[in-house]
Motif scaffolding. Structure first.
Motif: not given
Length: 229
Positions: A125-131
């Motif tokens: 989830n966090m990687l999606a937000v960072l992208s």
């Protein structure tokens, strides 16, 4: 359900996670009050954790050597900020400050890294937000360096319409002075551009509500940066 669990379960960072994961996140979080104008962290401070806004509004910004403020983003309830150092282990690349009376949740870096080691769904989830953040910052840098103020403003309206999931109307969650800082201009220039956009039928302005009355025109303005004189 507590306020912290409710906000986390609906946040872009943790939405969709099962209740036990939200409970585990809440267990490692530290709630902190933030007064208007209170500094949460400064650029260069050790990245010892990240935050999620519970209530109020937080601005993240950088200061030039001359002391000019450039707002990078404004974060409302459910939005995370300062999360990059969790992975990089480096210092905060910008400063964060309360815009109004707020409350935030602080997630210590070590405790959070231990949690995602055993729960990779949180990390995904966090990687999606960072992208998504990287995309938005890329657009912002391009706008500030290559485009004039009318194009930046039109692009901002279109991006807000996308983020607020309303193609026709947006609500400004920051003051016009803060919006001017975000766009790299001054309030007087912003007011002049808003007035000209209204006169040309691109938008209708009613306080903090902006109706996008000519999306194709705004898209052309955001792309080519030309307004009728």
């Amino acid at each position: 359900m507590s306020r912290s669990k409710e906000v986390l379960s609906q946040s872009i960072l943790f939405s969709g996670l099962p209740e036990q994961d939200i409970a585990a996140l809440t267990a490692i979080a530290v709630e902190k009050p933030v007064a208007p104008g209170e500094l949460i962290f400064s650029e260069g401070d050790p990245g010892d954790g990240f935050y999620v806004t519970l209530e109020g509004m937080i601005k993240v910004y950088k200061l030039s050597t001359e002391g000019k403020e450039q707002i990078l983003h404004m974060f409302g309830p459910g939005e995370p900020f300062g999360e990059v150092p969790v992975f990089s282990g480096k210092a905060f690349p910008a400063s964060a400050e309360g815009v109004k009376k707020s409350r935030v949740l602080f997630f210590p870096r070590k405790a959070f890294r231990d949690l995602i080691t055993t729960n990779p769904s949180v990390a995904m989830n966090m990687l999606a937000v960072l992208s998504r953040r990287l995309r938005n910052f890329t657009i912002q840098v391009e706008n500030l360096s290559l485009k004039e103020v009318p194009a930046r403003l039109a692009g901002y309206f279109l991006l807000q319409a996308e983020e607020q999931k309303n193609p026709d109307t947006i609500t400004l969650n920051i003051s016009k002075g803060q919006l001017a800082s975000f766009l790299g201009t001054i309030p007087e220039t912003l007011s002049r551009m808003l007035r000209k956009m209204s006169e040309q039928g691109l938008v209708e302005v009613q306080g903090r509500t902006i109706r996008l009355t000519d999306r194709p025109g705004l898209e052309d303005l955001a792309e080519f940066g030309k307004m009728e004189t």
